[in-house]
Design an enzyme around this catalytic site. Structure first.
Site, short mmCIF file in Angstrom:
data_model
loop_
_atom_site.label_atom_id
_atom_site.label_comp_id
_atom_site.label_asym_id
_atom_site.label_seq_id
_atom_site.Cartn_x
_atom_site.Cartn_y
_atom_site.Cartn_z
N ASP A 149 -30.48 -4.80 -45.33
CA ASP A 149 -29.30 -5.38 -44.68
C ASP A 149 -28.41 -4.26 -44.14
O ASP A 149 -28.01 -4.26 -42.97
CB ASP A 149 -28.53 -6.24 -45.69
CG ASP A 149 -27.26 -6.82 -45.10
OD1 ASP A 149 -27.32 -7.37 -43.99
OD2 ASP A 149 -26.19 -6.72 -45.76
N LYS A 195 -34.20 3.49 -54.39
CA LYS A 195 -33.27 4.32 -55.16
C LYS A 195 -33.96 4.57 -56.50
O LYS A 195 -33.44 4.23 -57.57
CB LYS A 195 -31.93 3.58 -55.28
CG LYS A 195 -30.79 4.41 -55.85
CD LYS A 195 -30.27 5.49 -54.92
CE LYS A 195 -29.27 6.37 -55.65
NZ LYS A 195 -28.81 7.53 -54.85
N ASP A 217 -29.73 6.56 -49.84
CA ASP A 217 -28.57 7.34 -49.38
C ASP A 217 -29.01 8.42 -48.39
O ASP A 217 -28.39 8.62 -47.35
CB ASP A 217 -27.79 7.94 -50.58
CG ASP A 217 -28.67 8.67 -51.59
OD1 ASP A 217 -29.92 8.56 -51.51
OD2 ASP A 217 -28.11 9.35 -52.47
N TYR A 256 -29.86 -10.52 -53.64
CA TYR A 256 -29.31 -11.69 -52.97
C TYR A 256 -29.62 -12.98 -53.73
O TYR A 256 -28.90 -13.97 -53.60
CB TYR A 256 -29.90 -11.83 -51.55
CG TYR A 256 -29.18 -11.05 -50.48
CD1 TYR A 256 -29.01 -9.68 -50.59
CD2 TYR A 256 -28.69 -11.69 -49.35
CE1 TYR A 256 -28.37 -8.97 -49.59
CE2 TYR A 256 -28.05 -10.98 -48.34
CZ TYR A 256 -27.90 -9.62 -48.47
OH TYR A 256 -27.27 -8.92 -47.48
N ASP A 264 -28.06 -2.74 -39.95
CA ASP A 264 -26.81 -2.69 -39.17
C ASP A 264 -26.58 -1.28 -38.66
O ASP A 264 -26.19 -1.07 -37.51
CB ASP A 264 -25.61 -3.09 -40.05
CG ASP A 264 -25.19 -4.55 -39.82
OD1 ASP A 264 -26.08 -5.38 -39.56
OD2 ASP A 264 -23.98 -4.84 -39.92
C1 IPM Z 1 -27.70 -10.54 -41.99
C2 IPM Z 1 -26.35 -10.97 -42.47
C3 IPM Z 1 -26.55 -11.90 -43.66
C4 IPM Z 1 -27.23 -11.10 -44.75
C5 IPM Z 1 -25.26 -12.55 -44.20
C6 IPM Z 1 -24.53 -13.30 -43.12
C7 IPM Z 1 -25.53 -13.43 -45.37
O1 IPM Z 1 -25.57 -9.88 -42.78
O2 IPM Z 1 -28.48 -11.40 -41.57
O3 IPM Z 1 -27.97 -9.35 -42.03
O4 IPM Z 1 -26.59 -10.34 -45.47
O5 IPM Z 1 -28.46 -11.22 -44.86
MG MG Z 2 -26.45 -8.02 -42.30
#
Ligand code: IPM
Ligand code: MG
Length: 356
Positions: A251, A195, A227, A141, A255
């Site tokens: 990240d 990885k 993975d 990032y 999710d």
């Molecule tokens: C998160 C989001 C952010 C990230 C984006 C919006 C930049 O997906 O907080 O997980 O990737 O960190």
């Molecule tokens: Mg995110």
């Protein structure tokens, strides 16, 4: 002594969900000795619109003076095509970096009342309680160099774009220590995600995690390729206690893990620096498709407020009250659309306030 909380509603559904958390906060002030000074600030697309910068100077100042920050969400299609430095996400990355919020804690736990809302079978997710510890201020990032060649500089194969995955031992070690410290208060198991079969950065990551583990002999450390971890998360998620991952892997996996719990609309997060100062936000994003309709689930934001009180303001008593109120509301059967009901965002906020 009164505490300063900075509210950054942001974009999309951000203002709606933060308004519900604000109601909850006001109720706590009314019914306890807690004193708070609330400030509102701009971050993300709304800040770009108003001040031409997604993390403006004014917000930087407010953030430095605050005891803790509650953020809604940033981003939306409106800002997708604008200059990269003005994009809402850049504001989020900038505030994380500016405040050195390197430790991102993302719990994924299942509320038993919502077992049916999970996309997995109830028996696979019942009792799920994972803590993802994501490194938040380094990795791909932020790595340099990064860039994309201009139209004029075409090579064979078309234009060329690049990002760098970089970590220092210091950065790996401090997120590793956080993960182990958290594991000490839980089931004492850390699974480190990498990885290492492909990436040199992951080789170093593994080596440093092994070194850190020596200081926590009670904690069991395991390693898993990312993975495989993605696969294991949907196959047998309850095998995990604490997962520690770099910025990008964390990240993605957070999710994924959030959905195990029925809805990403339920999960809070904390982003902390080395002294416990933090910014708290729901794991979900700004959901522009449902913004302004009063149908978003405010519980992730309300639970983020609970984390804020617990971790940054040392008010576990108030955090416990919020958590209990959320449980009462879920027991009552009230559900927003994401968890299979028709309640509005304000209905949900009002119900939590009433339960308090
Ligand atoms: C998160 C989001 C952010 C990230 C984006 C919006 C930049 O997906 O907080 O997980 O990737 O960190
Ligand atoms: Mg995110």
């Amino acid at each position: 002594m009164s505490k300063k909380i900075l509210l950054l509603p942001g974009d999309g559904i951000g203002p709606e969900i933060v308004a519900e958390a604000e109601k909850v906060l006001n109720k706590l002030v009314e019914t306890s000795d807690f004193e708070v000074e609330l400030e509102h600030g701009l971050l993300g697309g709304c800040a770009t619109d108003a001040l031409g910068n997604p993390y403006p100077e004014k917000t930087q100042q407010q953030a430095r003076e605050a005891d803790a920050i509650l953020l809604g969400a940033v981003g939306g299609p409106k800002w997708e095509a604008i200059d990269r430095p003005l994009r809402p996400e850049r504001g989020l990355l900038a505030i994380r970096a500016d405040l050195d919020l390197f430790a991102n804690l993302r719990p994924a736990m299942l509320y038993p009342q919502l077992a049916e809302a999970s996309s997995l079978k109830p028996e696979v997710v019942a009792g799920l309680d994972i803590m993802i510890v994501r490194e938040l201020t380094s990795g791909i990032y932020f790595g340099q160099p990064r860039g994309i060649e201009g139209e004029g500089a075409q090579k064979e194969g078309g234009r060329h774009a690049w990002n760098a995955l970089t970590y220092t031992e210091f950065e790996i070690e401090r997120i590793g220590r956080r993960a182990f410290e958290i594991a000490m208060k839980r089931d004492k198991r850390v699974c480190s995600i990498d990885k290492a079969n492909v990436l040199e950065v992951s080789e170093l990551w593994r080596e440093v995690m092994e070194r850190v583990a020596k200081d926590y002999p009670e904690v069991e450390l395991s390693h898993m390729y990312v993975d495989n971890a993605a696969m294991q998360l949907v196959r047998a998620p309850k095998q995990f206690d604490v997962m520690v991952a770099d910025n990008l892997f964390g990240d993605i996996l957070s999710d994924q893990a959030s959905m195990l719990s029925g809805s990403i609309g339920m999960l809070p997060s904390a982003s902390l620096n080395s002294s416990g100062f933090g910014m708290y936000e729901p794991v979900h994003g700004s959901a522009p498709d449902i913004a302004g309709q009063n149908i978003a689930n405010p519980l992730a934001t309300i639970l983020s407020l609970s984390m804020l009180l617990r971790y940054s303001l040392d008010r576990a008593d108030l955090a416990d009250r919020i958590d209990a109120a959320v449980n009462t509301v879920l027991d009552s059967g009230l559900r927003t659309g994401d968890i299979g009901g028709t309640a509005t965002c304000t209905d949900m906020g009002d119900a939590v306030v009433a339960a308090l």
